[in-house]
Design an enzyme around this catalytic site. Sequence first.
Site, short mmCIF file in Angstrom:
data_model
loop_
_atom_site.label_atom_id
_atom_site.label_comp_id
_atom_site.label_asym_id
_atom_site.label_seq_id
_atom_site.Cartn_x
_atom_site.Cartn_y
_atom_site.Cartn_z
CB SER A 124 35.98 4.56 31.08
OG SER A 124 34.90 4.99 31.77
CE1 TYR A 149 33.20 1.50 32.33
CE2 TYR A 149 33.51 -0.59 31.15
CZ TYR A 149 33.49 0.97 31.25
OH TYR A 149 33.88 1.56 30.21
CE LYS A 153 36.95 -0.31 29.40
NZ LYS A 153 37.55 -0.45 28.00
C1 WQD Z 1 24.21 9.16 32.58
C2 WQD Z 1 23.39 10.15 33.53
C3 WQD Z 1 22.60 8.53 35.20
C4 WQD Z 1 20.04 6.15 32.56
C5 WQD Z 1 28.55 4.90 32.25
C6 WQD Z 1 29.85 4.43 32.24
C7 WQD Z 1 30.87 5.01 31.64
C8 WQD Z 1 30.42 5.09 30.16
C9 WQD Z 1 29.31 5.51 30.03
C10 WQD Z 1 31.31 3.15 28.77
C11 WQD Z 1 23.73 9.66 34.99
C12 WQD Z 1 21.47 9.16 34.39
C13 WQD Z 1 20.86 6.94 33.10
C14 WQD Z 1 18.63 6.29 32.74
C15 WQD Z 1 18.94 8.19 34.08
N1 WQD Z 1 30.47 3.42 29.73
N2 WQD Z 1 20.29 7.92 33.82
N3 WQD Z 1 18.18 7.27 33.62
O1 WQD Z 1 26.66 6.17 34.32
O2 WQD Z 1 27.73 8.51 33.61
O3 WQD Z 1 28.67 6.39 32.54
O4 WQD Z 1 28.23 5.01 30.87
O5 WQD Z 1 32.03 3.25 28.31
O6 WQD Z 1 32.12 4.39 31.62
O7 WQD Z 1 30.28 4.75 33.92
O8 WQD Z 1 26.28 6.90 31.90
O9 WQD Z 1 24.25 7.07 30.54
O10 WQD Z 1 24.38 5.34 32.45
O11 WQD Z 1 24.08 7.93 32.95
O12 WQD Z 1 18.42 9.06 34.94
O13 WQD Z 1 17.68 5.35 32.47
O14 WQD Z 1 22.00 9.59 33.16
O15 WQD Z 1 21.98 8.81 36.60
O16 WQD Z 1 23.28 10.98 35.99
P1 WQD Z 1 27.30 7.16 33.00
P2 WQD Z 1 24.69 6.63 31.79
#
Ligand code: WQD
Length: 338
Positions: A124, A149, A153
């Site tokens: 990741s 998490y 990885k």
């Molecule tokens: C993306 C953006 C949030 C939810 C994580 C893991 C990564 C992979 C993908 C597994 C950010 C914003 C999110 C919400 C929001 N996981 N957001 N409201 O955190 O980049 O990555 O998930 O493989 O390893 O680290 O993904 O989709 O949670 O967030 O505003 O309800 O959306 O702040 O900017 P992230 P995400």
Amino acid sequence: MSVLVTGGTGYIGSHTVVDLLNNNYDVVIVDNYVNSKPEVLNRIKTITGKMPKFYEVDCCDENAFRKVFEKENITDVIHFAGLKSVGESVQKPGLYYSNNIGSTLTLLKLMHEFDVNNLVFSSSATVYGVPDHVPLKEDDPIGGCTNPYGETKLDIEYILKYETSMCSKMNVAILRYFNPIGAHKSGLIGEDPQGIPNNLMPYITQVAVGKREHLNVFGNDYHTVDGTGVRDYIHVVDLAAGHLAALRKLTEKPGLVIFNLGTGKGTSVLELVTAFENANNIKIPYVICPRRPGDVDENYADASKAFKEMGWEAKLNIVDACRDSWNWQKNNPKGYDK
Ligand code: WQD
């Protein structure tokens, strides 16, 4: 000659199994259904016309897992199985270390025992920690992960580096995913998070289908184009294709190779919301909320190495992903539950 796919009924795993079957690979899935449902197998059969072999086994259960290696002629492994909720990992670090690292160590032991030497590992972009620049290249510094998490990885990447340095027969492709979104065009398989979605796209689609009242946007004071978090959203079908490209790469016996799987483009939260609204003609109400702990401002890939060394690049875009994510959710408002 079979490809063993651990976690093969999960979101990325199921899309990769579909691509493998459509490319005439023999597939054996091992999954314990901790974050997936048996219905996924029926959907894979409907899409491909083939039912993959399946064993309901926990990869940490060495005795049960060994029986799979004894029964099947496994030549390659794609290792998806693992817990992947950033938030849950902060609450339960011990569970994440024992499960994600323990299952990988068990897998490696059995691979050596049965002389299986090709492994594709689901890593990741989170291993880059808090990046001080973007786009990210594979030889950029890793570490400083903001959650257990991501630490698991990172630790597994180190284990695989030592494995390949000590065992010349092993060929390992570490694939660093950025942000997977989208679904197969059939709308039969897709992302089915349990409980409240952690990730952005499934939360958006649950708002669209009326399961959630509005989207909470975690912060609009980041140093980005519009103040909201910027990520590299890659269509899960492109991501699946990246795994087949990695399997082909391993036939060259490259030892250890590492690839970013991303689009090379950054998209903000509000840009994704707008793209979803325009692609599907649906309004997504949202509320600006405080930042989520552990989030970084920007994170997107330099994916040129994967193209140069594997001939792989993302072909689908944000609009395709918004359309396909909605197609999955509107046809499956309760996910795989009836
Ligand atoms: C993306 C953006 C949030 C939810 C994580 C893991 C990564 C992979 C993908 C597994 C950010 C914003 C999110 C919400 C929001 N996981 N957001 N409201 O955190 O980049 O990555 O998930 O493989 O390893 O680290 O993904 O989709 O949670 O967030 O505003 O309800 O959306 O702040 O900017 P992230 P995400």
